[in-house]
Design an enzyme around this catalytic site. Structure first.
Site, PDB file in Angstrom:
ATOM      1  N   LYS A   1      59.212  94.413  58.294  1.00 13.53           N
ATOM      2  CA  LYS A   1      58.573  95.713  58.521  1.00 13.53           C
ATOM      3  C   LYS A   1      58.566  95.979  60.022  1.00 13.53           C
ATOM      4  O   LYS A   1      57.790  95.384  60.769  1.00 13.53           O
ATOM      5  CB  LYS A   1      57.130  95.739  57.997  1.00 13.53           C
ATOM      6  CG  LYS A   1      56.596  97.160  57.995  1.00 13.53           C
ATOM      7  CD  LYS A   1      55.114  97.293  58.201  1.00 13.53           C
ATOM      8  CE  LYS A   1      54.629  97.117  59.596  1.00 13.53           C
ATOM      9  NZ  LYS A   1      55.033  98.156  60.569  1.00 13.53           N
TER      10      LYS A   1
ATOM     11  N   ARG B   1      56.750 102.780  65.536  1.00  7.91           N
ATOM     12  CA  ARG B   1      56.943 103.514  66.791  1.00  7.91           C
ATOM     13  C   ARG B   1      58.396 103.468  67.259  1.00  7.91           C
ATOM     14  O   ARG B   1      58.850 104.382  67.929  1.00  7.91           O
ATOM     15  CB  ARG B   1      56.007 102.942  67.858  1.00  7.91           C
ATOM     16  CG  ARG B   1      54.567 103.304  67.548  1.00  7.91           C
ATOM     17  CD  ARG B   1      53.578 102.427  68.267  1.00  7.91           C
ATOM     18  NE  ARG B   1      53.718 102.499  69.704  1.00  7.91           N
ATOM     19  CZ  ARG B   1      52.848 101.973  70.552  1.00  7.91           C
ATOM     20  NH1 ARG B   1      51.775 101.361  70.089  1.00  7.91           N
ATOM     21  NH2 ARG B   1      53.038 102.055  71.841  1.00  7.91           N
TER      22      ARG B   1
ATOM     23  N   CYS C   1      54.351  90.579  76.308  1.00  8.07           N
ATOM     24  CA  CYS C   1      53.306  89.561  76.158  1.00  8.07           C
ATOM     25  C   CYS C   1      53.447  88.501  77.245  1.00  8.07           C
ATOM     26  O   CYS C   1      52.572  87.673  77.421  1.00  8.07           O
ATOM     27  CB  CYS C   1      53.390  88.915  74.784  1.00  8.07           C
ATOM     28  SG  CYS C   1      54.868  87.940  74.588  1.00  8.07           S
TER      29      CYS C   1
ATOM     30  N   GLU D   1      43.704  92.751  77.717  1.00 10.59           N
ATOM     31  CA  GLU D   1      45.141  93.029  77.806  1.00 10.59           C
ATOM     32  C   GLU D   1      45.296  94.541  77.973  1.00 10.59           C
ATOM     33  O   GLU D   1      44.805  95.316  77.145  1.00 10.59           O
ATOM     34  CB  GLU D   1      45.857  92.581  76.534  1.00 10.59           C
ATOM     35  CG  GLU D   1      47.344  92.852  76.596  1.00 10.59           C
ATOM     36  CD  GLU D   1      48.073  92.474  75.313  1.00 10.59           C
ATOM     37  OE1 GLU D   1      47.703  92.992  74.242  1.00 10.59           O
ATOM     38  OE2 GLU D   1      49.016  91.662  75.381  1.00 10.59           O
TER      39      GLU D   1
END
Ligand code: NAD
Length: 496
Positions: free
Chosen positions: A183, A187, A292, A396
């Site tokens: 999946k 976006r 990340c 973050e």
């Protein structure tokens, strides 16, 4: 310099890839995929129905017995063909990433290369998946371990590396004999459509590799379905911990949840300044800070003279970053992927100032090269005088914002980093082997950089964080992921 040709000419109506067929969704809900540099809609993604997700899982389940019986050598022949097709389509795949995400073409090419490397390493499965044995565990009795695939696995992807992240898992899942449902992020799902087109051409049997589009409702169906054996997720801690890992615990599914990050970059006064500053630029501002592995907090260790000189050089280099369309090869930083993401960064800049930080470089003032609307663009920002208890230091932010802190020595810098709830990829810049070792020994992050600002995941090493950056036991990639996608079975035999 000329703008590279856009690989998508008209708005794409994205379809699901189920059982080796492209299937139009019956959904009446869609979301638009927008090229953030031009502001133009380039595709429509369906929010697939429960029936469609179930059909993908069923196809993956039906194809599992035959695929599992296909020899590892024959399975990886499909991956060898896929690798060739990926090379042939390298430039188009990279440009698609740029137009759906906003990153520069160089960053996209890097992402494509890293993705291909996953496929390359997974072709080693006939050796990598071997078990082990011992003769005579008792007289005349032998014992051995064999590794067997689990069944249907799924992957839930984030938006920031739309091509590469699913490849951290899918090639290893199918090489070990599992089948998979991917999946993509709603976006920027086009990269996964292009990848699945090549998977189809590579000759994987129908149902081995499936793609269903959508968002949280699709994830709910995947998590609840009894035929999904293992879930790999990459995304935020909020979703990874509170939804994915929790639900997998309740339903007894294996899970890897690679989550948020807030990385500390520690600069020692004995670092090689000329090499450290460019490394910090890519770490903090590469991919427009949406990594990340991105630096979040810069900790400068040393006296005031070193601090001032180093920070002046950082501010000067940052202020010269060229912002523009990623298909312009001269661009060094593209737009944010979404307006929400941009607004989030703007709110944190305000918050940082409110909390007492000093704005050394204001990314709200910027100019974009070329004639592009500035709605998604944002310049790099540097906040100075940030303390570990401020929200800008803790959360973050996922954008081009550098928070600068000071530490009197290495010990204090390590304690600052270890005070974070997150632990993905902290780094040190130094010429002292002793300090580097001390940092590596004590710092609480799953990946450690020594004179490296982005601890890039390599296919043959495991990749995952610590603390709230990771939930699970085995990491993605490397030997860990092969173990994750297989069940071990021990056989003890005696022949009379
Ligand atoms: P996200 O958590 O918003 O979304 C990730 C996936 O979860 C998407 O496919 C999305 O559709 C789905 N999702 C979102 N909300 C959901 C809900 N309520 N229920 C079920 N599913 C839901 O993450 P993102 O914004 O796409 O990606 C950025 C995040 O990913 C950052 O936090 C970043 O640090 C993290 N990330 C981590 C790594 C790593 O290796 N640790 C790598 C890349 C990105």
């Amino acid at each position: 310099m000329a703008i590279l040709e856009d690989p998508i000419k008209e708005v794409l109506e994205l379809e699901n890839y189920i059982n080796g067929e492209w299937v139009k969704s019956d959904s009446d809900q869609f979301s638009d995929v927008v090229n953030p540099a031009t502001g133009k809609t380039i595709a429509r993604t369906p929010m697939s129905t429960r029936k469609e997700v179930n059909a993908a899982i069923e196809a993956a389940k039906d194809s599992f017995p035959d695929w599992r019986r296909t020899t590892p050598l024959a399975r990886v022949r499909c991956l060898f063909r896929l690798k060739e097709l990926l090379e042939e389509n390298f430039e188009e795949l990279s440009r698609v990433q740029t137009i759906e995400h906003g990153k520069t073409i160089d960053e996209s090419r890097g992402e494509t290369r890293r993705g291909i490397e996953m496929v390359e390493v997974a072709t080693g499965i006939p050796s990598l998946m071997m078990g082990y044995n011992l003769e005579d565990i008792a007289t005349g009795i032998d014992e051995y371990v064999i590794y067997q695939p689990l069944g249907v696995c799924c992957h839930i992807a984030p938006y920031n590396f739309p091509f590469m992240v699913p490849l951290w898992f899918a090639p290893f899942a199918v090489a070990t004999g599992n089948t998979i449902v991917i999946k993509p992020s709603p976006r920027d799902p086009i990269s996964q459509v292009k990848l699945a087109e090549l998977v189809d051409e590579a000759g994987f049997p129908p149902g081995v590799w499936n793609v269903v589009h959508g968002h949280k409702d699709v994830v709910s169906v995947l998590l609840e379905h009894p035929d999904i054996e293992a879930v790999t997720f990459v995304g935020s801690t909020k979703i990874g911990r509170d939804i994915i890992y929790k639900k997998c615990g309740e339903t007894g599914k294996r899970a890897i949840a690679q989550c948020s990050a807030k990385n500390y970059m520690v600069v020692m006064p004995d670092c090689n300044v000329g090499r450290t500053i460019p490394a910090l630029m890519t770490s903090f501002f590469g991919n427009t800070g949406q990594r990340c592995l991105a630096g979040g907090n810069l900790v400068i260790v040393g006296d005031s003279k070193f601090y001032e000189e180093f920070l002046d050089a950082v501010v000067d280099t940052t202020s010269r970053i060229r912002i523009g369309y990623g298909l312009d090869e001269a661009t060094q930083m593209g737009p944010m992927q979404s307006i929400d993401g941009k607004e989030r960064v703007l709110a944190y800049i305000e918050k940082g100032i409110e909390e007492g930080a000093n704005l050394r470089l204001d990314g709200r003032q910027f100019s974009v090269r070329g004639d592009y609307p500035d709605r998604y663009f944002l310049g790099p920002t540097i906040l100075e005088g940030v303390a570990t208890d401020m929200k800008v230091a803790k959360d973050e932010i996922f954008g081009p914002l550098m928070s600068v802190m000071r530490a009197k020595d290495l010990n204090e810098a390590i304690e600052m980093a270890n005070g974070s709830d997150l632990g993905n990829a902290h780094a040190i810049f130094t010429s002292s082997g002793k300090d580097a070792r001390e940092f590596q020994y004590r710092v609480q992050s799953g990946n450690v950089g020594i004179n490296i600002g982005i601890v890039a995941p390599m296919a043959f090493f495991p990749f995952g964080g610590m603390k709230d950056s990771f939930f699970g036991v085995l990491h993605g990639q490397g030997r860990d992921v092969i173990r994750f996608f297989t069940e071990s079975k021990v056989v003890i035999q005696r022949w009379l």
